[in-house]
Motif scaffolding. Structure first.
Motif, mmCIF file in Angstrom:
data_model
loop_
_atom_site.group_PDB
_atom_site.id
_atom_site.type_symbol
_atom_site.label_atom_id
_atom_site.label_comp_id
_atom_site.label_asym_id
_atom_site.label_seq_id
_atom_site.Cartn_x
_atom_site.Cartn_y
_atom_site.Cartn_z
ATOM 1 N N ALA A 1 32.817 40.854 43.566
ATOM 2 C CA ALA A 1 34.243 40.721 43.889
ATOM 3 C C ALA A 1 34.995 40.158 42.987
ATOM 4 O O ALA A 1 36.158 40.375 42.276
ATOM 5 N N ALA A 2 34.316 38.970 42.459
ATOM 6 C CA ALA A 2 35.110 38.080 41.642
ATOM 7 C C ALA A 2 34.923 38.815 40.104
ATOM 8 O O ALA A 2 36.058 38.695 39.259
ATOM 9 N N ILE A 3 33.569 39.102 39.744
ATOM 10 C CA ILE A 3 33.733 39.779 38.333
ATOM 11 C C ILE A 3 34.210 40.941 37.952
ATOM 12 O O ILE A 3 34.777 41.526 37.023
ATOM 13 N N PHE A 4 33.746 41.982 38.955
ATOM 14 C CA PHE A 4 33.843 43.468 38.673
ATOM 15 C C PHE A 4 35.311 43.854 39.531
ATOM 16 O O PHE A 4 35.976 44.650 38.831
ATOM 17 N N GLN A 5 35.700 43.308 40.526
ATOM 18 C CA GLN A 5 37.098 43.598 41.006
ATOM 19 C C GLN A 5 37.974 42.502 40.838
ATOM 20 O O GLN A 5 39.184 43.031 41.112
#
Length: 375
Positions: free
Chosen positions: A204-208
């Motif tokens: 969630a943090a890196i890709f979204q």
């Protein structure tokens, strides 16, 4: 007044839109009946395996006031000292009505078959036609590894993987309320699922780019993993360490030591990660979906804990590395969501090339018309 023909067209369009969902519903019901019958037939022919007896005894004792007590495990008298699955207490009331292991087998079948719905909904959102979702739902039910898991015995990781199918759907489609409702169930289902939550947070943090949600999920997953693995399970084992130490003890005698080994001493773990039977299993898992998850590498972060479990393990028990075991159950959700994303990427690539050719053709036609005008 709306013309009758327009009303008829709208009704026909509505029926066509509902038809794929009706087919998935039929698939769900058919698979529950078929897998349920096969599972019960196997039980009638073979009887209780050790694992099914272990779960059934723990649930029966829970129903009769002795929570999770078992005499099957040699190192602990409580199942929670083996795997942290207190959510299995939901079966205790059913055991008061029908104290039979077949309850667990049927519950496992139902959980696995219902998991085709989030996969269908996700594919319907990501792919050009809802019928692609129907095909993927059918492929999930026909997947060899999944059928081995649901038909060979009962293991709580199998319905746990079905729960992860719903959690991935909630994360990938940003249905945060659904995700928050699933988190406590995941933590109480098995210790593995807390690590799944941790990597969902990283995703969630890196890709979204949803940093707040990512930090919450990663922090919750890390805290729950530490509490369960380092405190609760050893407490139910009479102070003994978690048995995963037998699998990964070569990395270090504590999580910080293991992390240092993974980061600074690749020569220790890399030979084990490159062990041939492990990669043979990965090929067997990816082959039925045509290796499509490789086109969506970001999804591998979701399956990082399951991949690490397989690749880093150092244990001679051969069922960890074979297709008809249950140890790879948590790989199935990310493989199928990766398949959807891989297909979506292929569709995008082909669509871009088609649009580029069309645009080039239009420019060529326009230039020809201009040249004719000048002539």
């Amino acid at each position: 007044m709306v013309p009758a023909s327009k009303i008829e067209r709208q009704a026909d369009s509505s029926r066509q839109a509902r038809l794929p969902a009706l087919v998935v519903g039929a698939l769900t019901l058919t698979s529950i009946l078929l897998f349920g019958a096969l599972s019960l037939a196997r039980y009638a022919a073979v009887g209780d395996n050790v694992d099914l007896a272990l779960y059934s005894q723990a649930v029966w004792n829970t129903a009769h006031g002795d929570p999770f007590r078992t005499s099957v495990l040699p190192f602990t008298g409580n199942y929670l000292g083996n795997h942290f699955s207190p959510v299995m207490a939901v079966f205790a009331p059913l055991y008061l009505l029908w104290p039979d292991p077949r309850i667990l087998l049927l519950a496992q079948v139902i959980a696995v078959c219902l998991a085709i719905w989030p996969l269908f909904w996700f594919a319907r959102e990501k792919l050009p036609t809802p019928w692609a979702g129907v095909l993927l739902a059918g492929a999930y039910l026909a997947y060899p590894a999944l059928q081995h898991q649901v038909l060979t015995d009962f293991h709580f990781v199998t319905p746990g993987a079905a729960l992860v199918m719903w959690a991935y759907f909630a994360l990938l489609t940003r249905r945060d309320r659904l995700l928050l409702c699933l988190l406590p169930i995941m933590i109480l289902s098995r210790e593995d699922l807390s690590l799944v939550i941790f990597f969902m947070g990283l995703y969630a943090a890196i890709f979204q780019r949803r940093w707040r949600l990512g930090l919450v999920l990663a922090g919750l997953g890390a805290a729950a993993s530490a509490l369960v693995i380092l405190v609760l399970i050893p407490a139910f084992r009479g102070g003994q360490g978690f048995h995963y130490g037998e699998y990964y003890g070569y990395l270090g005698d504590s999580p910080p030591a293991m992390a240092r080994t993974l980061l600074l001493r690749p020569g220790v773990w890399l030979p084990r990660a490159l062990h041939g039977p492990k990669w043979k299993l990965l090929v067997q898992l990816l082959l039925p979906v045509a290796f499509l998850p490789l086109l969506a590498p970001s999804v591998f972060l979701l399956g990082a804990s399951a991949l690490a479990y397989l690749l880093l393990v150092d244990y001679p028990f051969h069922q960890i590395y074979i297709l008809d075991g249950h140890y790879q159950a948590l790989l199935v959700p990310f493989i199928f969501y990766g398949t959807v994303l891989g297909i979506a990427r292929l569709v995008g690539w082909f669509g871009s090339r088609r649009d580029a050719r069309r645009s080039q053709g239009e420019r060529s036609s326009q230039s020809k018309r201009l040249s004719l005008i000048h002539i």
